[in-house]
Design an enzyme around this catalytic site. Sequence first.
Site, short mmCIF file in Angstrom:
data_model
loop_
_atom_site.label_atom_id
_atom_site.label_comp_id
_atom_site.label_asym_id
_atom_site.label_seq_id
_atom_site.Cartn_x
_atom_site.Cartn_y
_atom_site.Cartn_z
N TYR A 136 -0.48 -0.69 10.62
CA TYR A 136 -0.64 -0.93 9.23
C TYR A 136 0.53 -0.62 8.15
CZ TYR A 136 -2.95 -0.46 4.62
OH TYR A 136 -3.20 -0.61 3.33
N SER A 183 0.95 -1.14 -0.16
CA SER A 183 0.04 0.04 -0.06
C SER A 183 0.91 1.16 0.09
CB SER A 183 -0.98 0.12 1.09
OG SER A 183 -1.20 1.23 1.38
#
Length: 313
Positions: free
Chosen positions: A185, A159
């Site tokens: 994350y 990501s």
Amino acid sequence: MATELLTTPFGARSTAAEVLAGVDLAGRRAIVTGGASGIGVETARALAGAGAEVTLAVRDPAAGKRTADDIAATVGGTVRVGRLDLADQASVGAFAAGWRGPLHILVNNAGVMAAPLTRTAEGWETQFATNHLGHFALANALHGALAAAGGARVVSLSSVGHVNGGVDFDDPHFERRAYDPWAAYSQSKTANVLFAVEADRRWRADGIRVNALNPGRITSTNLGRHLGGLADPPAAFEPDSAAVSWKNAEQGAATSVLLAGSPLVEGVGGRYFEDCAEAAPHRPGIRRGVAAYALDPQDAARLWRLSADLTEV
């Protein structure tokens, strides 16, 4: 001397079906983790539409069966379902133990984003455990099947969030530092890139190439369930070269299937892609590109050793 970045005729608005149009994957077998929702569905659909036999590795087999039936009804092909909980190392081991024969394509697609602090049975922070350690253990357990395929590909979904921080090797599970869901994350997404770097180095002699990617910001998927869902872009939204691209699920799966099945990236490994092209180095203030620390070979090797110790592979 700088190496020219790899480009393709496709871009941010290309769909997975467009990327694999005319590509014949008949005789190839693929696994897509998290294949029952979001871009996992469209990744599986495009691979099946190109002739691959696809297995959806999912936590909920009933949801997987509904997705498999839908894919078979829309593009045909053979779509199977297997239970896999990436946060449960026993589940990972059972799934891999049940695999028979060669594996040509492994798409490590499943993930969780910005989750509240929870821990696995081992005490591991769940985002790191799911997004990285589960896929790490799965790929290692399937290494023999990948090597047997001859020319296998592993695709590691990262990501743009990885640019917010690297791996804290001294405290990856937030045992001493305060937990922050976005820091967790980001760490897990950096780990996804570092995995591709080291796995490609270790496995290319076995004919296995490994790449990572940023799929873009995908509208309305389950990934944002801890945020109440990701909002759709505003009606007047226009692509911004300084920001990660907004995409629908069909567009979000395009870079995944490029790396999984396109001849345009044959023999390519250890790289990070976005919008169907190799990403440029990240620049501060720009929500695109790949951070230097995510491609660092020493950190990649260090993460591999840490992960191997934790998962006992």
